[in-house]
Design an enzyme around this catalytic site. Structure first.
Site, PDB file in Angstrom:
ATOM      1  N   HIS A 111       0.916  -1.340   0.035  1.00 22.64           N
ATOM      2  CA  HIS A 111      -0.006  -0.086   0.035  1.00 22.64           C
ATOM      3  C   HIS A 111       0.891   1.363  -0.076  1.00 22.64           C
ATOM      4  O   HIS A 111       1.954   1.230   0.688  1.00 22.64           O
ATOM      5  CB  HIS A 111      -0.889  -0.075   1.457  1.00 22.64           C
ATOM      6  CG  HIS A 111      -1.844   1.257   1.216  1.00 22.64           C
ATOM      7  ND1 HIS A 111      -2.927   1.165   0.524  1.00 22.64           N
ATOM      8  CD2 HIS A 111      -1.971   2.257   1.853  1.00 22.64           C
ATOM      9  CE1 HIS A 111      -3.433   2.151   0.555  1.00 22.64           C
ATOM     10  NE2 HIS A 111      -3.106   2.958   1.427  1.00 22.64           N
ATOM     11  N   ASP A 152      -7.294  -3.241   3.525  1.00 24.55           N
ATOM     12  CA  ASP A 152      -6.182  -2.718   3.964  1.00 24.55           C
ATOM     13  C   ASP A 152      -6.050  -2.606   5.551  1.00 24.55           C
ATOM     14  O   ASP A 152      -5.384  -2.071   6.272  1.00 24.55           O
ATOM     15  CB  ASP A 152      -6.095  -1.191   3.884  1.00 24.55           C
ATOM     16  CG  ASP A 152      -5.891  -0.928   2.510  1.00 24.55           C
ATOM     17  OD1 ASP A 152      -5.263  -1.563   1.697  1.00 24.55           O
ATOM     18  OD2 ASP A 152      -6.258   0.180   1.843  1.00 24.55           O
TER      19      ASP A 152
END
Ligand code: GRF
Length: 208
Positions: A111, A152
């Site tokens: 990420h 996430d």
């Protein structure tokens, strides 16, 4: 050293995939990419795989009547190729709980920010860097994390800071962050190759 067998899943350009290929070829990463899979037949990532004689597969939900059939096929590909680690590199689809459970603690994602900040729904691509600049943050960075059933959210394996400069635009910031992604992802995969990643109570510990 043993070479860890990887499946790389990518939807787009695949610069992270390329960095993994380059690090393997340079002997900096003890891994073998057994297969590159994309939901997008036009993804340049597939072309990158072909250029390096890596098996490339276009696999989309649209090819199947049900989600279950897609999962079955994906897991079959992993099994056939004896995949030990699934590497998401700009893969724009959510993996189902079935797949995540089957490869518990063996699916990783990268990420382009320091999670748990600037993550979650809608936080992908340039939106992440826009949000970082809007918040006035002076540092951002890269996170490599395990994939669990929440977007996430999985335990963090590695992070690295990247400075935010006063004159940055989302694009200049994205380019600086991407350079760090290309280093950190291979370093994190190498930790798996060396069997140094331990997960306890949703935290990752790196063996010395
Ligand atoms: C990267 O910024 C990565 O952090 C995110 O998607 C982007 C993929 O870029 N998950 P690329 O396709 O590897 O160039």
């Amino acid at each position: 050293m043993k070479k860890i067998k990887l499946a790389v899943l990518a939807s787009g350009g695949g610069t992270n995939l390329q960095s993994i290929i380059d690090n393997i070829e340079a002997g900096r990463l003890s891994a073998e990419i057994k297969v590159v899979i994309s939901n997008n037949s036009k993804a340049y990532a597939l072309e990158r795989a072909r250029k390096h004689n890596i098996k490339d597969i276009h696999l989309s939900h649209k090819m199947f009547e049900t989600k279950e059939e897609f999962d079955e096929k994906l897991l079959e590909i992993f099994k056939e190729n004896q995949i030990e680690l699934v590497v998401l590199a700009g893969y724009m689809k959510i993996l189902s709980p079935t797949v995540i459970r089957a490869y518990k603690n063996r699916i990783i994602n990268i990420h382009p920010a320091l999670l748990p900040h600037f993550g979650g729904k809608g936080m992908y691509g340039i939106h992440v860097h826009e949000a970082v600049l809007k918040a006035g943050a002076k540092v951002t960075g890269v996170t490599v994390h395990l994939v669990d059933e929440v977007y996430d959210h999985g335990a963090i394996i590695a992070q690295r800071c990247v400075p935010v400069e006063d004159q940055d635009t989302p694009e200049t910031l994205a380019a600086r962050v991407l350079k760090t992604e290309h280093q950190l992802y291979s370093e994190a995969i190498q930790l798996f190759a060396e069997e140094k990643v331990e997960v306890k109570d949703n935290r990752v510990y790196i063996k010395k």
